[in-house]
Design an enzyme around this catalytic site. Structure first.
Site, PDB file in Angstrom:
ATOM      1  N   GLY A 121      -4.761   2.557  -0.551  1.00 17.09           N
ATOM      2  CA  GLY A 121      -4.556   1.860  -1.820  1.00 17.09           C
ATOM      3  C   GLY A 121      -5.188   0.488  -1.801  1.00 17.09           C
ATOM      4  O   GLY A 121      -5.862   0.069  -2.754  1.00 17.09           O
ATOM      5  N   ASP A 122      -4.984  -0.251  -0.715  1.00 20.31           N
ATOM      6  CA  ASP A 122      -5.608  -1.567  -0.567  1.00 20.31           C
ATOM      7  C   ASP A 122      -7.122  -1.456  -0.603  1.00 20.31           C
ATOM      8  O   ASP A 122      -7.804  -2.211  -1.307  1.00 20.31           O
ATOM      9  CB  ASP A 122      -5.186  -2.196   0.765  1.00 20.31           C
ATOM     10  CG  ASP A 122      -3.749  -2.686   0.756  1.00 20.31           C
ATOM     11  OD1 ASP A 122      -3.252  -3.063  -0.314  1.00 20.31           O
ATOM     12  OD2 ASP A 122      -3.130  -2.689   1.831  1.00 20.31           O
ATOM     13  N   THR A 123      -7.645  -0.531   0.176  1.00 21.25           N
ATOM     14  CA  THR A 123      -9.097  -0.395   0.261  1.00 21.25           C
ATOM     15  C   THR A 123      -9.693   0.026  -1.075  1.00 21.25           C
ATOM     16  O   THR A 123     -10.718  -0.516  -1.511  1.00 21.25           O
ATOM     17  CB  THR A 123      -9.468   0.627   1.346  1.00 21.25           C
ATOM     18  OG1 THR A 123      -8.942   0.191   2.606  1.00 21.25           O
ATOM     19  CG2 THR A 123     -10.974   0.775   1.468  1.00 21.25           C
ATOM     20  N   GLY A 130      -9.615  -2.858  -3.498  1.00 21.72           N
ATOM     21  CA  GLY A 130     -10.615  -3.849  -3.124  1.00 21.72           C
ATOM     22  C   GLY A 130     -12.017  -3.430  -3.509  1.00 21.72           C
ATOM     23  O   GLY A 130     -12.797  -4.224  -4.054  1.00 21.72           O
ATOM     24  N   ASP A 180       0.808  -1.212   0.000  1.00 19.66           N
ATOM     25  CA  ASP A 180       0.000   0.000   0.000  1.00 19.66           C
ATOM     26  C   ASP A 180       0.847   1.271   0.000  1.00 19.66           C
ATOM     27  O   ASP A 180       0.628   2.167  -0.819  1.00 19.66           O
ATOM     28  CB  ASP A 180      -0.933  -0.004   1.224  1.00 19.66           C
ATOM     29  CG  ASP A 180      -1.778   1.255   1.299  1.00 19.66           C
ATOM     30  OD1 ASP A 180      -2.850   1.274   0.681  1.00 19.66           O
ATOM     31  OD2 ASP A 180      -1.350   2.226   1.955  1.00 19.66           O
TER      32      ASP A 180
END
Length: 407
Positions: free
Chosen positions: A170-172, A175, A142
């Site tokens: 970034g991950d969220t 996703g 991230d």
């Protein structure tokens, strides 16, 4: 597990979850939360994996990310384990993975291989930088993506140097975008009868989420900089100190005159330095100081009441415990209760969506490793003898929570 036991609009879909860390589980959680039959396929091993926050089963992160899923502990490195996986894939609607490209091809579970088994399959991949290109095999993280997306260059106080966002944005973002792509592909499949490959990456998701900031470069060739707690373009919008804390005020455009009236400073409305949005942007620092000198004379509660009454957006700046004590947050029900056999009664973060006829629910807490291995395999036609054989060879493992074992 029958769809009747999984209430929700996605109950008819079966999802195989091969993901780890945060971006992939975030994508799958969107589907699980609305009723999808999610089978989380995990490598057999220790209950807490590598000990990271992602894998600590009974920790807050894992419980929040992995709720409403079932766990099948299956060794995909063994040919017999791959055969089990292929049987699941043949009936699945969705597979979600976040392996590096070389890994999934080596295992033979890439999209093209799975498509031959199940042409209707929606196969979703989340990577750090994309499935192809010069960085496709780099490990994605991230904070690395935050830096490469430009986000860190526009976050923080002017001249402070790069600053990461306070969450794994970034991950969220990847996703959430992946979950949206899966739903689009499922809708498209209703017309064509065919699945397809959905791809998202931390890098492309973050650039997209930065939204108007990259657009400033693409359209106007402006390179945005750091603006701290002040909005980079909508002036005056920012954080102001009060007599007992801090508040956020947003008063750009036509809202500026309303703010000036509440502040009892009507002379600012037609002032030659602040009479237009362009002038207010040019003289932002001076304007913010004038406003700040007034705001600091009264309390947060007083300003929040008066400014909102006048139609000027204004709100407190909470610590996380204060967030969940707020009456509006309580009204929204963002903290959802769940029951865990070891942790007892806990609360998890609700979905950010509300549907008028279909309620959100946390049906089950996050599973222990292999908690549902036998249950899932029976649903796919494996006999007790076959399951015992797979377990004896280490192809699958099972874990029965203490409460269930005592029952």
């Amino acid at each position: 597990m029958s769809s009747a036991a999984r209430p929700g609009p996605l109950a008819r879909f079966t999802v195989i979850d091969l993901t780890r860390a945060r971006a992939g589980p975030t994508a799958v959680r969107q589907l699980a939360d609305w009723g999808a039959n999610v089978i989380k396929v995990e490598m057999p091993g220790d209950q807490d994996g590598d000990g990271s926050p992602f894998d600590r089963r009974h920790g807050p992160d894992f419980q929040n990310l992995q709720r409403n899923k079932r766990s099948l502990a299956l060794n995909l490195k063994d040919p017999a384990g791959l055969e089990v996986f292929r049987r699941l894939a043949a009936k699945a609607d969705v597979i979600v993975e976040n392996y590096r490209p070389a890994v999934k091809h080596r295992l033979g579970i890439d999209y093209e291989s799975m498509k031959k088994i199940n042409p209707r399959l929606v196969y979703a991949s989340i990577s750090g930088f994309g499935e192809e290109g010069p960085y496709s095999n780099r490990p994605g993280l991230d904070q690395v993506a935050q830096g490469m997306s430009g986000l860190m260059s526009i976050t923080g106080l002017p001249g402070q140097g790069p600053v990461r966002a306070g969450i794994a944005i970034g991950d969220t973002s990847a996703g959430l975008m992946c979950a949206t792509g899966i739903l689009i592909a499922l809708l498209e499949r209703e017309q064509t009868g065919e699945g397809q490959w959905v791809q998202s990456s931390l890098l492309q998701a973050l650039i997209a989420v930065c939204d108007f900031q990259p657009a400033r470069w693409l359209v106007a060739k402006e390179v945005p900089g750091q603006a701290g707690n002040s909005h980079p373009t909508a002036i005056p919008t920012g954080t102001f100190r009060t007599a007992d804390g801090h508040i956020n005020i947003a008063a750009s455009g036509k809202l500026f005159s309303r703010l000036c009236k509440v502040l009892e400073m009507p002379e600012l409305i037609g002032h030659p330095d602040y009479a237009s949005s362009r002038l207010r942007s040019r003289n932002r620092d001076t304007l913010h100081k004038i406003i700040g000198d007034k705001i600091v004379t009264r309390t947060c509660a007083e300003w929040i009441e008066e400014l909102n009454k006048a139609g000027v957006p204004c709100g407190p700046i909470y610590t996380m415990d204060q967030v969940f004590a707020d009456p509006q947050v309580k009204h929204l029900g963002i903290a959802k209760p769940a029951r865990h056999y070891a942790l007892g009664d806990i609360e998890l973060v609700s979905s950010g969506l509300r549907l008028s006829r279909t309620p959100f629910s946390v049906r089950v807490a996050a599973p222990d490793l292999g908690q549902h291995s036998e249950e899932v395999l029976r649903e796919y036609g494996y006999s007790d003898a076959e399951i015992a054989g797979l377990q004896a060879r280490g192809i699958i493992t099972t874990h029965v929570p203490a409460q269930q074992a005592d029952a």
